[in-house]
Write a protein that holds these residues in place. Structure first.
Motif, PDB file in Angstrom:
ATOM      1  N   TYR A  27       0.853  -1.183   0.000  1.00 57.86           N
ATOM      2  CA  TYR A  27       0.000   0.000   0.000  1.00 57.86           C
ATOM      3  C   TYR A  27       0.896   1.243   0.000  1.00 57.86           C
ATOM      4  O   TYR A  27       1.626   1.478   0.947  1.00 57.86           O
ATOM      5  CB  TYR A  27      -0.853  -0.065   1.269  1.00 57.86           C
ATOM      6  CG  TYR A  27      -1.996   0.884   1.407  1.00 57.86           C
ATOM      7  CD1 TYR A  27      -1.997   1.812   2.426  1.00 57.86           C
ATOM      8  CD2 TYR A  27      -3.103   0.816   0.579  1.00 57.86           C
ATOM      9  CE1 TYR A  27      -3.061   2.671   2.616  1.00 57.86           C
ATOM     10  CE2 TYR A  27      -4.175   1.664   0.751  1.00 57.86           C
ATOM     11  CZ  TYR A  27      -4.150   2.584   1.774  1.00 57.86           C
ATOM     12  OH  TYR A  27      -5.219   3.414   1.964  1.00 57.86           O
ATOM     13  N   ALA A  28       0.861   2.015  -1.071  1.00 62.69           N
ATOM     14  CA  ALA A  28       1.628   3.257  -1.130  1.00 62.69           C
ATOM     15  C   ALA A  28       0.901   4.336  -0.342  1.00 62.69           C
ATOM     16  O   ALA A  28      -0.327   4.336  -0.271  1.00 62.69           O
ATOM     17  CB  ALA A  28       1.805   3.700  -2.576  1.00 62.69           C
ATOM     18  N   MET A  29       1.662   5.254   0.239  1.00 62.46           N
ATOM     19  CA  MET A  29       1.040   6.253   1.107  1.00 62.46           C
ATOM     20  C   MET A  29       1.671   7.625   0.907  1.00 62.46           C
ATOM     21  O   MET A  29       2.751   7.758   0.329  1.00 62.46           O
ATOM     22  CB  MET A  29       1.155   5.822   2.569  1.00 62.46           C
ATOM     23  CG  MET A  29       0.532   4.460   2.844  1.00 62.46           C
ATOM     24  SD  MET A  29       0.609   3.963   4.568  1.00 62.46           S
ATOM     25  CE  MET A  29      -0.705   4.977   5.270  1.00 62.46           C
ATOM     26  N   GLY A  30       0.974   8.615   1.404  1.00 65.19           N
ATOM     27  CA  GLY A  30       1.476   9.977   1.265  1.00 65.19           C
ATOM     28  C   GLY A  30       0.905  10.896   2.311  1.00 65.19           C
ATOM     29  O   GLY A  30      -0.058  10.562   3.003  1.00 65.19           O
ATOM     30  N   GLY A  86       5.551  11.440  -0.191  1.00 69.09           N
ATOM     31  CA  GLY A  86       4.973  10.153  -0.536  1.00 69.09           C
ATOM     32  C   GLY A  86       5.997   9.052  -0.365  1.00 69.09           C
ATOM     33  O   GLY A  86       7.212   9.312  -0.391  1.00 69.09           O
ATOM     34  N   ILE A  87       5.515   7.832  -0.196  1.00 71.57           N
ATOM     35  CA  ILE A  87       6.405   6.702   0.005  1.00 71.57           C
ATOM     36  C   ILE A  87       5.829   5.486  -0.698  1.00 71.57           C
ATOM     37  O   ILE A  87       4.618   5.248  -0.658  1.00 71.57           O
ATOM     38  CB  ILE A  87       6.638   6.442   1.510  1.00 71.57           C
ATOM     39  CG1 ILE A  87       7.719   5.380   1.727  1.00 71.57           C
ATOM     40  CG2 ILE A  87       5.341   6.063   2.219  1.00 71.57           C
ATOM     41  CD1 ILE A  87       8.229   5.330   3.173  1.00 71.57           C
ATOM     42  N   THR A  88       6.693   4.735  -1.351  1.00 68.10           N
ATOM     43  CA  THR A  88       6.249   3.549  -2.066  1.00 68.10           C
ATOM     44  C   THR A  88       5.814   2.453  -1.100  1.00 68.10           C
ATOM     45  O   THR A  88       6.098   2.511   0.093  1.00 68.10           O
ATOM     46  CB  THR A  88       7.364   3.030  -2.973  1.00 68.10           C
ATOM     47  OG1 THR A  88       8.522   2.745  -2.163  1.00 68.10           O
ATOM     48  CG2 THR A  88       7.738   4.060  -4.029  1.00 68.10           C
ATOM     49  N   ILE A  99       9.675  11.104   5.495  1.00 68.17           N
ATOM     50  CA  ILE A  99       8.558  10.168   5.512  1.00 68.17           C
ATOM     51  C   ILE A  99       9.107   8.762   5.672  1.00 68.17           C
ATOM     52  O   ILE A  99      10.165   8.424   5.127  1.00 68.17           O
ATOM     53  CB  ILE A  99       7.707  10.293   4.220  1.00 68.17           C
ATOM     54  CG1 ILE A  99       6.428   9.474   4.331  1.00 68.17           C
ATOM     55  CG2 ILE A  99       8.522   9.908   2.995  1.00 68.17           C
ATOM     56  CD1 ILE A  99       5.452   9.715   3.171  1.00 68.17           C
ATOM     57  N   SER A 100       8.413   7.954   6.449  1.00 64.02           N
ATOM     58  CA  SER A 100       8.838   6.575   6.649  1.00 64.02           C
ATOM     59  C   SER A 100       7.611   5.707   6.905  1.00 64.02           C
ATOM     60  O   SER A 100       6.508   6.221   7.120  1.00 64.02           O
ATOM     61  CB  SER A 100       9.835   6.465   7.810  1.00 64.02           C
ATOM     62  OG  SER A 100       9.235   6.872   9.024  1.00 64.02           O
ATOM     63  N   LYS A 101       7.851   4.421   6.931  1.00 61.43           N
ATOM     64  CA  LYS A 101       6.727   3.482   6.999  1.00 61.43           C
ATOM     65  C   LYS A 101       7.184   2.250   7.765  1.00 61.43           C
ATOM     66  O   LYS A 101       8.259   1.722   7.490  1.00 61.43           O
ATOM     67  CB  LYS A 101       6.349   3.130   5.561  1.00 61.43           C
ATOM     68  CG  LYS A 101       5.062   2.491   5.271  1.00 61.43           C
ATOM     69  CD  LYS A 101       4.821   2.701   3.774  1.00 61.43           C
ATOM     70  CE  LYS A 101       3.669   1.897   3.246  1.00 61.43           C
ATOM     71  NZ  LYS A 101       4.055   0.593   2.756  1.00 61.43           N
ATOM     72  N   ASP A 102       6.397   1.817   8.705  1.00 57.32           N
ATOM     73  CA  ASP A 102       6.671   0.576   9.432  1.00 57.32           C
ATOM     74  C   ASP A 102       5.565  -0.403   9.077  1.00 57.32           C
ATOM     75  O   ASP A 102       4.472  -0.350   9.646  1.00 57.32           O
ATOM     76  CB  ASP A 102       6.715   0.851  10.942  1.00 57.32           C
ATOM     77  CG  ASP A 102       7.156  -0.356  11.745  1.00 57.32           C
ATOM     78  OD1 ASP A 102       6.960  -1.494  11.262  1.00 57.32           O
ATOM     79  OD2 ASP A 102       7.681  -0.163  12.844  1.00 57.32           O
ATOM     80  N   TYR A 152       2.860  10.438  -7.157  1.00 55.08           N
ATOM     81  CA  TYR A 152       2.592  10.557  -5.733  1.00 55.08           C
ATOM     82  C   TYR A 152       2.059  11.925  -5.343  1.00 55.08           C
ATOM     83  O   TYR A 152       1.416  12.060  -4.306  1.00 55.08           O
ATOM     84  CB  TYR A 152       3.852  10.223  -4.937  1.00 55.08           C
ATOM     85  CG  TYR A 152       4.079   8.737  -4.867  1.00 55.08           C
ATOM     86  CD1 TYR A 152       4.601   8.044  -5.954  1.00 55.08           C
ATOM     87  CD2 TYR A 152       3.723   8.023  -3.737  1.00 55.08           C
ATOM     88  CE1 TYR A 152       4.757   6.675  -5.903  1.00 55.08           C
ATOM     89  CE2 TYR A 152       3.880   6.651  -3.679  1.00 55.08           C
ATOM     90  CZ  TYR A 152       4.397   5.983  -4.768  1.00 55.08           C
ATOM     91  OH  TYR A 152       4.542   4.620  -4.715  1.00 55.08           O
ATOM     92  N   SER A 153       2.303  12.924  -6.144  1.00 53.81           N
ATOM     93  CA  SER A 153       1.832  14.268  -5.824  1.00 53.81           C
ATOM     94  C   SER A 153       0.392  14.522  -6.246  1.00 53.81           C
ATOM     95  O   SER A 153      -0.172  15.576  -5.925  1.00 53.81           O
ATOM     96  CB  SER A 153       2.736  15.301  -6.488  1.00 53.81           C
ATOM     97  OG  SER A 153       2.715  15.130  -7.891  1.00 53.81           O
TER      98      SER A 153
END
Length: 124
Positions: free
Chosen positions: A32-35, A50-52, A70-73, A105-106
């Motif tokens: 799931y990509a997020m932003g 945004g993050i892939t 930006i980061s993702k866990d 992403y934008s």
């Protein structure tokens, strides 16, 4: 539909830091990509970062490069936005968003799911 819940906003002074969190209801955040987007009073909602899906790629608007991360866990189903060196012009409601198959992403239209937003206010 995926539920997204932001937290971590607040009132800070210029130069301070904040970390925003966005918890997702899905267990497959890894796909799931997020932003992050933000909206200041009287202005349109704008892209921040945004993050892939796998976290290997990140994107930033020019005004936050070098200050925001930006980061993702994926294990915690959570995305973060670390904001350092905050400026009064960063004052806005910050929204997290997510989707699959995002290529730009934008672009707000690429995201299917949105949180309710969290207020960030930076005083001078």
């Amino acid at each position: 539909q995926v539920q997204l819940v932001e937290s971590g906003g607040g009132l800070v002074q210029a130069g301070d830091s904040l970390r925003l969190s966005c918890a997702a209801s899905v267990r497959t955040v890894g796909s799931y990509a997020m932003g992050w987007f933000r909206q200041a009073p009287g202005k349109e909602r704008e892209f921040v970062a945004g993050i892939t899906s796998n976290g290997s790629g990140t994107y930033y608007t020019d005004s936050v490069k070098g200050r925001f991360t930006i980061s993702k866990d994926n294990a915690k189903n959570t995305m973060y936005l670390q904001m350092n060196g905050l400026k009064p012009e960063d004052t806005a409601v910050y929204y997290c968003a997510g989707g699959r198959g995002i290529s730009t992403y934008s672009a707000r239209s690429e995201y299917n799911d949105w949180g309710q937003g969290t207020q960030v206010t930076v005083s001078s």
